[in-house]
Design a protein around this motif. Structure first.
Motif, PDB file in Angstrom:
ATOM      1  N   LYS A 104       0.857  -1.192   0.000  1.00  0.00           N
ATOM      2  CA  LYS A 104       0.000   0.000   0.000  1.00  0.00           C
ATOM      3  C   LYS A 104       0.885   1.231   0.000  1.00  0.00           C
ATOM      4  O   LYS A 104       2.109   1.125   0.122  1.00  0.00           O
ATOM      5  CB  LYS A 104      -0.875   0.004   1.257  1.00  0.00           C
ATOM      6  N   GLY A 105       0.243   2.373  -0.106  1.00  0.00           N
ATOM      7  CA  GLY A 105       1.012   3.607  -0.101  1.00  0.00           C
ATOM      8  C   GLY A 105       0.431   4.637   0.842  1.00  0.00           C
ATOM      9  O   GLY A 105      -0.695   4.486   1.336  1.00  0.00           O
ATOM     10  N   LYS A 106       1.223   5.653   1.092  1.00  0.00           N
ATOM     11  CA  LYS A 106       0.761   6.784   1.903  1.00  0.00           C
ATOM     12  C   LYS A 106       1.385   8.042   1.355  1.00  0.00           C
ATOM     13  O   LYS A 106       2.579   8.047   1.030  1.00  0.00           O
ATOM     14  CB  LYS A 106       1.242   6.631   3.351  1.00  0.00           C
ATOM     15  N   VAL A 107       0.592   9.088   1.192  1.00  0.00           N
ATOM     16  CA  VAL A 107       1.171  10.396   0.878  1.00  0.00           C
ATOM     17  C   VAL A 107       1.201  11.156   2.194  1.00  0.00           C
ATOM     18  O   VAL A 107       0.178  11.290   2.867  1.00  0.00           O
ATOM     19  CB  VAL A 107       0.338  11.171  -0.161  1.00  0.00           C
ATOM     20  N   ASP A 108       2.401  11.610   2.580  1.00  0.00           N
ATOM     21  CA  ASP A 108       2.573  12.337   3.845  1.00  0.00           C
ATOM     22  C   ASP A 108       2.740  13.824   3.594  1.00  0.00           C
ATOM     23  O   ASP A 108       3.461  14.218   2.680  1.00  0.00           O
ATOM     24  CB  ASP A 108       3.840  11.847   4.576  1.00  0.00           C
ATOM     25  N   TYR A 109       2.105  14.598   4.419  1.00  0.00           N
ATOM     26  CA  TYR A 109       2.266  16.063   4.386  1.00  0.00           C
ATOM     27  C   TYR A 109       2.781  16.481   5.763  1.00  0.00           C
ATOM     28  O   TYR A 109       2.004  16.929   6.620  1.00  0.00           O
ATOM     29  CB  TYR A 109       0.921  16.742   4.102  1.00  0.00           C
ATOM     30  N   PRO A 110       4.084  16.349   5.993  1.00  0.00           N
ATOM     31  CA  PRO A 110       4.607  16.599   7.343  1.00  0.00           C
ATOM     32  C   PRO A 110       4.365  18.013   7.861  1.00  0.00           C
ATOM     33  O   PRO A 110       4.133  18.199   9.047  1.00  0.00           O
ATOM     34  CB  PRO A 110       6.112  16.305   7.228  1.00  0.00           C
ATOM     35  N   LEU A 111       4.374  18.983   6.950  1.00  0.00           N
ATOM     36  CA  LEU A 111       4.151  20.364   7.406  1.00  0.00           C
ATOM     37  C   LEU A 111       2.722  20.545   7.924  1.00  0.00           C
ATOM     38  O   LEU A 111       2.447  21.409   8.733  1.00  0.00           O
ATOM     39  CB  LEU A 111       4.419  21.366   6.274  1.00  0.00           C
ATOM     40  N   LEU A 112       1.815  19.708   7.400  1.00  0.00           N
ATOM     41  CA  LEU A 112       0.408  19.819   7.811  1.00  0.00           C
ATOM     42  C   LEU A 112       0.039  18.747   8.837  1.00  0.00           C
ATOM     43  O   LEU A 112      -1.083  18.722   9.329  1.00  0.00           O
ATOM     44  CB  LEU A 112      -0.509  19.646   6.581  1.00  0.00           C
ATOM     45  N   LYS A 113       1.009  17.875   9.109  1.00  0.00           N
ATOM     46  CA  LYS A 113       0.770  16.734  10.007  1.00  0.00           C
ATOM     47  C   LYS A 113      -0.448  15.921   9.534  1.00  0.00           C
ATOM     48  O   LYS A 113      -1.344  15.594  10.297  1.00  0.00           O
ATOM     49  CB  LYS A 113       0.574  17.212  11.459  1.00  0.00           C
ATOM     50  N   GLN A 114      -0.478  15.635   8.239  1.00  0.00           N
ATOM     51  CA  GLN A 114      -1.577  14.867   7.655  1.00  0.00           C
ATOM     52  C   GLN A 114      -1.018  13.790   6.732  1.00  0.00           C
ATOM     53  O   GLN A 114       0.132  13.889   6.292  1.00  0.00           O
ATOM     54  CB  GLN A 114      -2.485  15.786   6.815  1.00  0.00           C
ATOM     55  N   CYS A 115      -1.837  12.799   6.447  1.00  0.00           N
ATOM     56  CA  CYS A 115      -1.429  11.794   5.452  1.00  0.00           C
ATOM     57  C   CYS A 115      -2.683  11.184   4.802  1.00  0.00           C
ATOM     58  O   CYS A 115      -3.773  11.270   5.342  1.00  0.00           O
ATOM     59  CB  CYS A 115      -0.553  10.714   6.076  1.00  0.00           C
TER      60      CYS A 115
END
Ligand code: SF4
Length: 164
Positions: A104-115
């Motif tokens: 599976k995959g995950k797109v991470d947005y560390p600056l927004l603390k979201q994925c």
């Protein structure tokens, strides 16, 4: 001989087909754009404990793998969210066709603390196959696609080339 289609090319296909053409045809522009600097800092400082930048066949460059079978792609913002999602679906598609399944995959947005969690469906596979056909037609042309102004053009490394 045709070059392999990388995840970044799939990303640019969604973001801007002109940018895709430049990139595929090895027209490079240096940029000291603030966005690129932020990207580099993010890259160096985020998820330090994970194994990063796993390159497979020079086609896919996975930002990092955490836990078993989860590929992560790190993005700065959700502005071009669709492109990041298709990019990681392409990774899953490519690996599936090499016999690597159940990932599976995950797109991470560390600056927004979201994925966002990503899985590859049959419909996604058909969509990726259609993209690959169209993408190859675009990059094989003698000239880049016509300029279509976009809100993020000013932040693009090719801005000066497009707007001279
Ligand atoms: S400046 Fe705009 S049109 Fe030109 S390559 Fe970049 S995003 Fe595309």
């Amino acid at each position: 001989m045709d070059k392999p289609i990388s995840g970044m090319m799939i990303y640019y296909y969604i973001v801007c087909k002109r940018k895709l053409w430049y990139f595929y045809n090895q027209i490079q522009m240096e940029s000291d754009d603030e966005n690129i600097k932020i990207g580099k800092v993010l890259d160096e400082n985020t998820y330090e404990r994970e194994e990063k930048h796993i390159n497979i066949d020079n086609v896919i460059n996975i930002d990092y793998i955490k836990d078993k079978g989860i590929l992560h792609e790190v993005k700065k913002s959700r502005k071009i969210e669709e492109a990041g999602i298709i990019q990681i679906k392409y990774y899953l598609y490519y690996l599936k066709h090499k016999g690597v399944e159940n990932i599976k995959g995950k797109v991470d947005y560390p600056l927004l603390k979201q994925c966002i969690n990503i899985e590859l469906t049959e419909e996604d596979e058909k969509c990726i196959e259609a993209i690959l056909i169209d993408l190859k037609k675009i990059v094989g042309r003698k000239l880049p696609p016509m300029l279509e102004k976009k809100g993020f053009c000013k932040k693009c490394a090719y801005f000066e080339l497009c707007y001279i």
